[in-house]
Design an enzyme around this catalytic site. Sequence first.
Site, mmCIF file in Angstrom:
data_model
loop_
_atom_site.group_PDB
_atom_site.id
_atom_site.type_symbol
_atom_site.label_atom_id
_atom_site.label_comp_id
_atom_site.label_asym_id
_atom_site.label_seq_id
_atom_site.Cartn_x
_atom_site.Cartn_y
_atom_site.Cartn_z
ATOM 1 N N TYR A 6 0.838 -1.205 0.000
ATOM 2 C CA TYR A 6 0.000 0.000 0.000
ATOM 3 C C TYR A 6 0.872 1.253 0.000
ATOM 4 O O TYR A 6 0.699 2.153 -0.823
ATOM 5 C CB TYR A 6 -0.931 -0.005 1.217
ATOM 6 N N LYS A 61 1.304 4.254 -2.887
ATOM 7 C CA LYS A 61 0.950 5.648 -2.601
ATOM 8 C C LYS A 61 2.143 6.573 -2.796
ATOM 9 O O LYS A 61 1.990 7.713 -3.256
ATOM 10 C CB LYS A 61 0.372 5.782 -1.195
#
Length: 137
Positions: free
Chosen positions: A43, A47
């Site tokens: 994740y 990002k």
Amino acid sequence: FNCFGPFLGIRAALDHLRRAEGAAIVNTCSTGAIRAFPTHAAYGSSKWAFRGRTQIAAAELGPDDIRVNAVFPGPIATPMQDQVLTEEAKRMFESLIPRGKMGRPEEIAAAALFLASDDSSFVNGVELSVDGGFSAI
């Protein structure tokens, strides 16, 4: 998909954006792109890549009079959070936020609306953390 999907969305809308007056793109990133969160490598990495993609788009599209900015939400009280986090985990998150509470979706929407509006006509390449100070600590 955290980086590739938005890239495809920008690419699909680019012709319309180039013809629009006051065109603005507002990406929704995450405070996961500002600081590292252990056990969230996939994740966080996506990002961080999206953060870079936003900056590159701001530089590339600025000459076309298209502004590109991003909102970086911190912990936000949502139904998904209610399903994923225990009450103890919510209290732990809130204890890490200088404002002492999780944010609301409306606060993220207000920031995005500002970045999309003419009120921010000279704002380009900005990363706006909406996190109650979470990324400051």
